[in-house]
Design an enzyme around this catalytic site. Structure first.
Site, PDB file in Angstrom:
ATOM      1  N   SER A  76       0.836  -1.206   0.000  1.00 26.15           N
ATOM      2  CA  SER A  76       0.000   0.000   0.000  1.00 26.15           C
ATOM      3  C   SER A  76       0.863   1.246   0.000  1.00 26.15           C
ATOM      4  O   SER A  76       0.401   2.319  -0.357  1.00 26.15           O
ATOM      5  CB  SER A  76      -0.882   0.039   1.244  1.00 26.15           C
ATOM      6  OG  SER A  76      -1.593  -1.145   1.392  1.00 26.15           O
ATOM      7  N   GLU A 114      -3.516  -0.359  -9.023  1.00 30.46           N
ATOM      8  CA  GLU A 114      -2.454   0.608  -9.307  1.00 30.46           C
ATOM      9  C   GLU A 114      -1.187  -0.169  -9.691  1.00 30.46           C
ATOM     10  O   GLU A 114      -0.681  -0.955  -8.886  1.00 30.46           O
ATOM     11  CB  GLU A 114      -2.190   1.483  -8.073  1.00 30.46           C
ATOM     12  CG  GLU A 114      -3.331   2.440  -7.775  1.00 30.46           C
ATOM     13  CD  GLU A 114      -3.145   3.201  -6.466  1.00 30.46           C
ATOM     14  OE1 GLU A 114      -3.578   4.361  -6.393  1.00 30.46           O
ATOM     15  OE2 GLU A 114      -2.579   2.640  -5.507  1.00 30.46           O
ATOM     16  N   ASN A 142      -4.831   6.039  -2.226  1.00 28.06           N
ATOM     17  CA  ASN A 142      -4.729   6.263  -0.779  1.00 28.06           C
ATOM     18  C   ASN A 142      -4.437   7.721  -0.450  1.00 28.06           C
ATOM     19  O   ASN A 142      -4.807   8.209   0.611  1.00 28.06           O
ATOM     20  CB  ASN A 142      -3.679   5.349  -0.153  1.00 28.06           C
ATOM     21  CG  ASN A 142      -4.274   3.979   0.173  1.00 28.06           C
ATOM     22  OD1 ASN A 142      -5.498   3.852   0.300  1.00 28.06           O
ATOM     23  ND2 ASN A 142      -3.444   2.968   0.280  1.00 28.06           N
TER      24      ASN A 142
HETATM   25  N1  NAD Z   1      -5.749  -4.967   4.007  1.00 27.11           N
HETATM   26  C1  NAD Z   1      -5.981  -4.091   3.037  1.00 27.11           C
HETATM   27  O1  NAD Z   1      -7.029  -3.434   2.956  1.00 27.11           O
HETATM   28  C2  NAD Z   1      -4.951  -3.907   1.949  1.00 27.11           C
HETATM   29  C3  NAD Z   1      -5.355  -3.269   0.762  1.00 27.11           C
HETATM   30  C4  NAD Z   1      -4.410  -3.123  -0.274  1.00 27.11           C
HETATM   31  C5  NAD Z   1      -3.111  -3.577  -0.083  1.00 27.11           C
HETATM   32  N2  NAD Z   1      -2.765  -4.187   1.098  1.00 27.11           N
HETATM   33  C6  NAD Z   1      -1.381  -4.661   1.234  1.00 27.11           C
HETATM   34  O2  NAD Z   1      -1.371  -6.073   1.060  1.00 27.11           O
HETATM   35  C7  NAD Z   1      -0.307  -6.632   1.842  1.00 27.11           C
HETATM   36  C8  NAD Z   1      -0.897  -7.695   2.753  1.00 27.11           C
HETATM   37  O3  NAD Z   1      -1.865  -7.085   3.578  1.00 27.11           O
HETATM   38  P1  NAD Z   1      -2.956  -7.960   4.337  1.00 27.11           P
HETATM   39  O4  NAD Z   1      -3.919  -6.974   4.903  1.00 27.11           O
HETATM   40  O5  NAD Z   1      -3.441  -9.079   3.502  1.00 27.11           O
HETATM   41  O6  NAD Z   1      -2.053  -8.559   5.530  1.00 27.11           O
HETATM   42  P2  NAD Z   1      -2.399  -9.757   6.523  1.00 27.11           P
HETATM   43  O7  NAD Z   1      -1.601  -9.499   7.740  1.00 27.11           O
HETATM   44  O8  NAD Z   1      -3.869  -9.935   6.634  1.00 27.11           O
HETATM   45  O9  NAD Z   1      -1.831 -11.046   5.748  1.00 27.11           O
HETATM   46  C9  NAD Z   1      -0.466 -11.233   5.491  1.00 27.11           C
HETATM   47  C10 NAD Z   1      -0.214 -12.725   5.350  1.00 27.11           C
HETATM   48  O10 NAD Z   1       1.139 -12.923   4.966  1.00 27.11           O
HETATM   49  C11 NAD Z   1       1.609 -14.071   5.636  1.00 27.11           C
HETATM   50  N3  NAD Z   1       3.072 -14.078   5.646  1.00 27.11           N
HETATM   51  C12 NAD Z   1       3.921 -13.458   6.502  1.00 27.11           C
HETATM   52  N4  NAD Z   1       5.197 -13.703   6.146  1.00 27.11           N
HETATM   53  C13 NAD Z   1       5.150 -14.495   5.043  1.00 27.11           C
HETATM   54  C14 NAD Z   1       6.146 -15.107   4.225  1.00 27.11           C
HETATM   55  N5  NAD Z   1       7.436 -14.926   4.458  1.00 27.11           N
HETATM   56  N6  NAD Z   1       5.732 -15.880   3.189  1.00 27.11           N
HETATM   57  C15 NAD Z   1       4.414 -16.065   2.940  1.00 27.11           C
HETATM   58  N7  NAD Z   1       3.434 -15.516   3.696  1.00 27.11           N
HETATM   59  C16 NAD Z   1       3.799 -14.730   4.715  1.00 27.11           C
HETATM   60  C17 NAD Z   1       0.971 -13.996   6.998  1.00 27.11           C
HETATM   61  O11 NAD Z   1       0.973 -15.261   7.660  1.00 27.11           O
HETATM   62  C18 NAD Z   1      -0.440 -13.513   6.659  1.00 27.11           C
HETATM   63  O12 NAD Z   1      -1.325 -14.593   6.418  1.00 27.11           O
HETATM   64  C19 NAD Z   1       0.344  -5.465   2.571  1.00 27.11           C
HETATM   65  O13 NAD Z   1       1.450  -5.028   1.850  1.00 27.11           O
HETATM   66  C20 NAD Z   1      -0.735  -4.400   2.577  1.00 27.11           C
HETATM   67  O14 NAD Z   1      -0.211  -3.097   2.648  1.00 27.11           O
HETATM   68  C21 NAD Z   1      -3.655  -4.380   2.099  1.00 27.11           C
END
Ligand code: NAD
Length: 290
Positions: free
Chosen positions: A127, A160, A198
């Site tokens: 993000s 994006e 954002n």
């Molecule tokens: N949540 C949102 O609304 C949103 C929206 C757009 C982008 N994002 C981006 O997406 C990314 C993930 O966000 P999220 O909300 O899904 O996070 P989250 O914490 O819900 O999920 C992350 C997952 O990654 C796993 N993980 C950690 N280390 C790992 C590794 N080495 N290999 C494989 N898996 C691993 C964790 O176990 C977890 O299941 C971030 O960069 C965030 O900024 C999030």
């Protein structure tokens, strides 16, 4: 470049649903996390989204229940859950969706550089972090870009496509093409804090967070008023809970550090994150989640 097989790394709030989007477009996808229970949660999310989508089509009599059952099994059959990299040897496009921390992202990019074919594009769903810094962990910085979905990934149309310092024109074009292949609308952005969406979204949410805190308002009441206005489907506190307070806080802090005090970081949000109450994914945030 055609994407015959994709992978998603991280099966959390975003990853499971991103894998569903890819599979719904007919493309096989590997979904990896560090533990089987996290993989299973991501697969379950993909199943729920698929059930809801196909159920909607049956309800509108666009397809029969029998067709829905077949399509569901075919779609879910295209997603392979895993905790290892064995299935990454022939992927063309990887979407990294691990937590928003540069050390974790760089470790994952270094691993992906080892296990994927040389032509594969390595994209991040970050993000706010620097795609160029992630690319430094690889020997193919020209094939690294941002590929930023919005929550909920199965419904939100925009992606994006973010250009890092060394991202090649060919990679950006291939990423934009892939976004269209999975039925999304790509926009190209420079690597600036908040990219496009954002920067707009958080600036308005920021004012609501500021007013709520400065005037001692009740977040639930604020959400109710915002929702009742009919301008957006849910209030900013509920939205932050659903998408993850750690992500919302990190993005708000990054924008405040980059652009100054016109972006507000809410003390209450910080308190909740420090207490481990990250919203829906931990069961509690501004709201209790069942
Ligand atoms: N949540 C949102 O609304 C949103 C929206 C757009 C982008 N994002 C981006 O997406 C990314 C993930 O966000 P999220 O909300 O899904 O996070 P989250 O914490 O819900 O999920 C992350 C997952 O990654 C796993 N993980 C950690 N280390 C790992 C590794 N080495 N290999 C494989 N898996 C691993 C964790 O176990 C977890 O299941 C971030 O960069 C965030 O900024 C999030």
């Amino acid at each position: 470049m055609f994407v015959f097989k994709a992978a998603v790394v991280g099966a959390g709030t975003m990853g499971g649903e991103i894998a569903q989007v890819v599979a719904a477009a007919g493309i096989p996808v590997v979904l990896k996390d560090v533990k089987q229970e996290f993989v299973d949660t991501g697969l379950e999310k993909a199943r729920q989204v698929t059930e809801a989508q196909l159920g909607g089509l049956v309800g509108k009599e666009k397809i029969t229940q029998e067709q829905a059952d077949t399509q569901r099994e075919e779609l879910l059959g295209r997603i392979t859950g895993t905790t290892g990299y064995d299935d990454f040897g022939d992927v063309d496009f990887v979407i990294e969706a691990v937590p928003e921390r540069m050390d974790i992202k760089q470790a994952v990019f270094a691993e992906l550089d080892e296990v994927t074919p040389g032509h594969a594009i390595l994209a991040s769903n970050t993000s706010s972090l620097s795609v160029s810094e992630m690319a430094e962990a690889t020997l193919r910085p020209d094939k690294v870009c941002g590929f930023h979905f919005f929550w909920p990934a199965s419904m939100m149309r925009l992606i994006e496509v973010v250009e890092g310092e060394e991202t090649s024109e060919e990679t950006l074009q291939a990423a934009a093409n892939f976004a269209q292949a999975i039925r999304k609308t790509p926009i190209r952005c420079g690597e600036v804090p908040g990219f496009v969406v954002n920067r707009i979204l958080i600036s308005s949410a920021s004012e609501v967070w500021r007013a709520t805190e400065e005037e001692g308002l009740d977040p639930h009441e604020v959400d109710r008023v915002v929702k009742d206005s009919g301008t957006i489907p849910m209030g900013p506190f509920f939205l932050a809970d659903l998408s993850g307070l750690d992500i919302a806080l990190h993005t708000a802090e990054h924008l405040r550090d980059s652009y100054g005090d016109r972006f507000y970081v809410m003390s209450k949000m910080k308190e909740l994150v420090e207490a481990g109450d990250l919203g829906q994914k931990t069961g509690k945030g501004f709201y209790e989640h069942g």
